[in-house]
Design a protein around this motif. Structure first.
Motif, PDB file in Angstrom:
ATOM      1  N   THR A  44       0.825  -1.202   0.000  1.00 28.81           N
ATOM      2  CA  THR A  44       0.000   0.000   0.000  1.00 28.81           C
ATOM      3  C   THR A  44       0.859   1.252   0.000  1.00 28.81           C
ATOM      4  O   THR A  44       0.563   2.221  -0.694  1.00 28.81           O
ATOM      5  N   LEU A  45       1.955   1.238   0.757  1.00 35.55           N
ATOM      6  CA  LEU A  45       2.858   2.389   0.790  1.00 35.55           C
ATOM      7  C   LEU A  45       3.534   2.605  -0.558  1.00 35.55           C
ATOM      8  O   LEU A  45       3.667   3.744  -1.022  1.00 35.55           O
ATOM      9  N   ILE A  46       3.939   1.533  -1.211  1.00 41.30           N
ATOM     10  CA  ILE A  46       4.581   1.653  -2.526  1.00 41.30           C
ATOM     11  C   ILE A  46       3.601   2.196  -3.556  1.00 41.30           C
ATOM     12  O   ILE A  46       3.940   3.069  -4.366  1.00 41.30           O
ATOM     13  N   VAL A  47       2.362   1.726  -3.520  1.00 42.51           N
ATOM     14  CA  VAL A  47       1.356   2.216  -4.471  1.00 42.51           C
ATOM     15  C   VAL A  47       1.026   3.682  -4.199  1.00 42.51           C
ATOM     16  O   VAL A  47       0.837   4.467  -5.129  1.00 42.51           O
ATOM     17  N   ALA A  48       0.978   4.090  -2.920  1.00 41.08           N
ATOM     18  CA  ALA A  48       0.703   5.495  -2.591  1.00 41.08           C
ATOM     19  C   ALA A  48       1.849   6.388  -3.056  1.00 41.08           C
ATOM     20  O   ALA A  48       1.617   7.494  -3.566  1.00 41.08           O
ATOM     21  N   ALA A  49       3.090   5.937  -2.904  1.00 38.03           N
ATOM     22  CA  ALA A  49       4.221   6.720  -3.389  1.00 38.03           C
ATOM     23  C   ALA A  49       4.215   6.798  -4.914  1.00 38.03           C
ATOM     24  O   ALA A  49       4.534   7.847  -5.501  1.00 38.03           O
ATOM     25  N   THR A  50       3.824   5.720  -5.573  1.00 40.58           N
ATOM     26  CA  THR A  50       3.711   5.729  -7.030  1.00 40.58           C
ATOM     27  C   THR A  50       2.617   6.679  -7.493  1.00 40.58           C
ATOM     28  O   THR A  50       2.773   7.377  -8.499  1.00 40.58           O
ATOM     29  N   ALA A  51       1.523   6.748  -6.750  1.00 43.63           N
ATOM     30  CA  ALA A  51       0.451   7.684  -7.081  1.00 43.63           C
ATOM     31  C   ALA A  51       0.924   9.121  -6.935  1.00 43.63           C
ATOM     32  O   ALA A  51       0.572   9.986  -7.737  1.00 43.63           O
ATOM     33  N   LEU A  52       1.746   9.380  -5.920  1.00 44.56           N
ATOM     34  CA  LEU A  52       2.293  10.726  -5.735  1.00 44.56           C
ATOM     35  C   LEU A  52       3.205  11.108  -6.890  1.00 44.56           C
ATOM     36  O   LEU A  52       3.124  12.217  -7.435  1.00 44.56           O
ATOM     37  N   VAL A  53       4.054  10.173  -7.303  1.00 45.97           N
ATOM     38  CA  VAL A  53       4.946  10.435  -8.448  1.00 45.97           C
ATOM     39  C   VAL A  53       4.133  10.609  -9.724  1.00 45.97           C
ATOM     40  O   VAL A  53       4.417  11.505 -10.537  1.00 45.97           O
ATOM     41  N   THR A  54       3.110   9.802  -9.902  1.00 46.54           N
ATOM     42  CA  THR A  54       2.268   9.900 -11.097  1.00 46.54           C
ATOM     43  C   THR A  54       1.537  11.235 -11.143  1.00 46.54           C
ATOM     44  O   THR A  54       1.351  11.802 -12.226  1.00 46.54           O
ATOM     45  N   ALA A  55       1.146  11.757  -9.990  1.00 45.81           N
ATOM     46  CA  ALA A  55       0.427  13.030  -9.958  1.00 45.81           C
ATOM     47  C   ALA A  55       1.354  14.200 -10.290  1.00 45.81           C
ATOM     48  O   ALA A  55       0.934  15.166 -10.927  1.00 45.81           O
ATOM     49  N   TYR A  56       2.617  14.140  -9.865  1.00 51.49           N
ATOM     50  CA  TYR A  56       3.544  15.249 -10.086  1.00 51.49           C
ATOM     51  C   TYR A  56       4.385  15.098 -11.349  1.00 51.49           C
ATOM     52  O   TYR A  56       5.074  16.034 -11.745  1.00 51.49           O
ATOM     53  N   PRO A  69       3.601  14.936 -14.625  1.00 50.31           N
ATOM     54  CA  PRO A  69       3.334  15.845 -15.741  1.00 50.31           C
ATOM     55  C   PRO A  69       3.906  17.245 -15.531  1.00 50.31           C
ATOM     56  O   PRO A  69       4.268  17.914 -16.499  1.00 50.31           O
ATOM     57  N   LEU A  70       4.022  17.682 -14.285  1.00 47.40           N
ATOM     58  CA  LEU A  70       4.613  19.000 -14.030  1.00 47.40           C
ATOM     59  C   LEU A  70       6.100  19.016 -14.372  1.00 47.40           C
ATOM     60  O   LEU A  70       6.634  20.027 -14.823  1.00 47.40           O
ATOM     61  N   ILE A  71       6.755  17.893 -14.156  1.00 49.95           N
ATOM     62  CA  ILE A  71       8.191  17.818 -14.427  1.00 49.95           C
ATOM     63  C   ILE A  71       8.455  17.569 -15.909  1.00 49.95           C
ATOM     64  O   ILE A  71       9.338  18.188 -16.494  1.00 49.95           O
ATOM     65  N   MET A  72       7.678  16.675 -16.504  1.00 48.04           N
ATOM     66  CA  MET A  72       7.932  16.305 -17.896  1.00 48.04           C
ATOM     67  C   MET A  72       7.494  17.379 -18.883  1.00 48.04           C
ATOM     68  O   MET A  72       8.202  17.685 -19.837  1.00 48.04           O
ATOM     69  N   ILE A  73       6.316  17.949 -18.677  1.00 49.18           N
ATOM     70  CA  ILE A  73       5.793  18.910 -19.634  1.00 49.18           C
ATOM     71  C   ILE A  73       6.349  20.295 -19.350  1.00 49.18           C
ATOM     72  O   ILE A  73       6.846  20.975 -20.239  1.00 49.18           O
ATOM     73  N   GLY A  74       6.283  20.748 -18.127  1.00 48.28           N
ATOM     74  CA  GLY A  74       6.802  22.052 -17.755  1.00 48.28           C
ATOM     75  C   GLY A  74       5.891  23.169 -18.227  1.00 48.28           C
ATOM     76  O   GLY A  74       4.901  22.960 -18.924  1.00 48.28           O
ATOM     77  N   PRO A  75       6.233  24.405 -17.841  1.00 48.84           N
ATOM     78  CA  PRO A  75       5.396  25.528 -18.262  1.00 48.84           C
ATOM     79  C   PRO A  75       5.571  25.813 -19.749  1.00 48.84           C
ATOM     80  O   PRO A  75       6.627  25.561 -20.337  1.00 48.84           O
ATOM     81  N   LYS A  76       4.540  26.381 -20.355  1.00 50.03           N
ATOM     82  CA  LYS A  76       4.607  26.723 -21.774  1.00 50.03           C
ATOM     83  C   LYS A  76       5.478  27.952 -21.960  1.00 50.03           C
ATOM     84  O   LYS A  76       5.411  28.897 -21.183  1.00 50.03           O
ATOM     85  N   LYS A  77       6.282  27.920 -22.997  1.00 51.25           N
ATOM     86  CA  LYS A  77       7.113  29.080 -23.310  1.00 51.25           C
ATOM     87  C   LYS A  77       6.265  30.111 -24.074  1.00 51.25           C
ATOM     88  O   LYS A  77       5.403  29.754 -24.855  1.00 51.25           O
ATOM     89  N   ALA A  78       6.560  31.343 -23.831  1.00 54.72           N
ATOM     90  CA  ALA A  78       5.817  32.414 -24.503  1.00 54.72           C
ATOM     91  C   ALA A  78       6.212  32.462 -25.968  1.00 54.72           C
ATOM     92  O   ALA A  78       7.391  32.449 -26.327  1.00 54.72           O
ATOM     93  N   GLN A  79       5.213  32.475 -26.834  1.00 52.30           N
ATOM     94  CA  GLN A  79       5.458  32.559 -28.269  1.00 52.30           C
ATOM     95  C   GLN A  79       5.691  34.027 -28.660  1.00 52.30           C
ATOM     96  O   GLN A  79       4.984  34.922 -28.207  1.00 52.30           O
ATOM     97  N   PRO A  80       6.710  34.290 -29.462  1.00 52.74           N
ATOM     98  CA  PRO A  80       6.918  35.690 -29.882  1.00 52.74           C
ATOM     99  C   PRO A  80       5.770  36.131 -30.794  1.00 52.74           C
ATOM    100  O   PRO A  80       5.196  35.345 -31.540  1.00 52.74           O
ATOM    101  N   MET A  81       5.421  37.380 -30.656  1.00 53.98           N
ATOM    102  CA  MET A  81       4.341  37.946 -31.467  1.00 53.98           C
ATOM    103  C   MET A  81       4.811  38.057 -32.915  1.00 53.98           C
ATOM    104  O   MET A  81       5.891  38.545 -33.188  1.00 53.98           O
ATOM    105  N   PRO A  82       4.007  37.564 -33.857  1.00 53.01           N
ATOM    106  CA  PRO A  82       4.413  37.674 -35.264  1.00 53.01           C
ATOM    107  C   PRO A  82       4.305  39.129 -35.725  1.00 53.01           C
ATOM    108  O   PRO A  82       3.369  39.858 -35.367  1.00 53.01           O
TER     109      PRO A  82
END
Length: 110
Positions: free
Chosen positions: A81-93, A95-108
């Motif tokens: 149960t502890l391993i699955v809960a830690a995996t759920a925590l990693v799974t929840a966070y 996308p924040l690490i892999m995707i990251g914030p969007k970069k601002a697109q320069p205005m054409p």
């Protein structure tokens, strides 16, 4: 020739009453760990980061307060149960690490 042997197992004076231990094994399912497992599965599906932390704390609580003599054989162990809960925590966070914030697109320039 009628000497008494004190090691005779048939002697009725050596009988003792049956006493059971204070805690006895019961085959009750562990509902607490099953609830945590359901919650962690829900966290992995919905990616709700705010529910992942209490789930991890409840899994730690289940590990600390385990009663090995009272759990059913083949049931969910608190370590699983502890391993699955830690995996759920990693799974929840994750996308924040892999995707990251969007970069601002320069205005054409038009």
């Amino acid at each position: 020739m009628s000497s008494q042997n004190t090691d005779d197992p048939r002697d009725s004076s050596a009988e003792a009453t049956v006493t059971f231990p204070a805690t006895w094994q019961t085959d009750a399912p562990d509902g607490f760990n099953a609830t945590i497992m359901f919650g962690t599965g829900l966290i992995m599906i919905t990616r709700n980061r705010f529910l992942a932390w209490p789930s991890l704390l409840l899994a730690l609580n289940g590990l600390i307060n385990q009663h090995p003599l009272r759990t059913k054989e083949g049931g969910n162990s608190p370590i699983t149960t502890l391993i699955v809960a830690a995996t759920a925590l990693v799974t929840a966070y994750l996308p924040l690490i892999m995707i990251g914030p969007k970069k601002a697109q320069p205005m054409p320039i038009t």
